[in-house]
Design a protein around this motif. Structure first.
Motif, mmCIF file in Angstrom:
data_model
loop_
_atom_site.group_PDB
_atom_site.id
_atom_site.type_symbol
_atom_site.label_atom_id
_atom_site.label_comp_id
_atom_site.label_asym_id
_atom_site.label_seq_id
_atom_site.Cartn_x
_atom_site.Cartn_y
_atom_site.Cartn_z
ATOM 1 N N TYR A 130 -31.918 87.903 120.968
ATOM 2 C CA TYR A 130 -32.364 88.197 119.619
ATOM 3 C C TYR A 130 -31.274 88.902 118.827
ATOM 4 N N THR A 131 -31.149 88.548 117.548
ATOM 5 C CA THR A 131 -30.239 89.276 116.670
ATOM 6 C C THR A 131 -30.936 90.553 116.216
ATOM 7 N N GLU A 140 -31.548 91.555 113.264
ATOM 8 C CA GLU A 140 -32.487 91.241 112.177
ATOM 9 C C GLU A 140 -33.781 90.645 112.726
ATOM 10 N N GLU A 141 -33.686 89.793 113.725
ATOM 11 C CA GLU A 141 -34.890 89.225 114.340
ATOM 12 C C GLU A 141 -35.741 90.318 114.977
ATOM 13 N N ILE A 142 -35.108 91.286 115.600
ATOM 14 C CA ILE A 142 -35.843 92.393 116.212
ATOM 15 C C ILE A 142 -36.564 93.193 115.140
ATOM 16 N N ARG A 143 -35.886 93.486 114.019
ATOM 17 C CA ARG A 143 -36.529 94.226 112.930
ATOM 18 C C ARG A 143 -37.752 93.479 112.398
#
Length: 54
Positions: free
Chosen positions: A32-33, A35-38
């Protein structure tokens, strides 16, 4: 073979299988990047009932 050899081999196979499962989960987690985690965390927070948010 003696029973203790069989138990030892089964134990070694179990340790190896656990290591494989941990490595696979770690690779999936690191994919996951930031941003994807956020985005995922925000979605999770929004899906909680109002009383459970802190």
């Amino acid at each position: 073979m003696r029973w203790w050899k069989i138990i030892g081999l089964a134990g070694a196979a179990g340790v190896a299988a656990t290591g494989v499962a941990i490595a696979r989960a770690e690779r999936r987690r690191r994919a996951y990047t930031p941003e994807e985690i956020r985005v995922r965390l925000r979605e999770r927070i929004e899906s909680q009932p109002e009383g459970r948010r802190s």
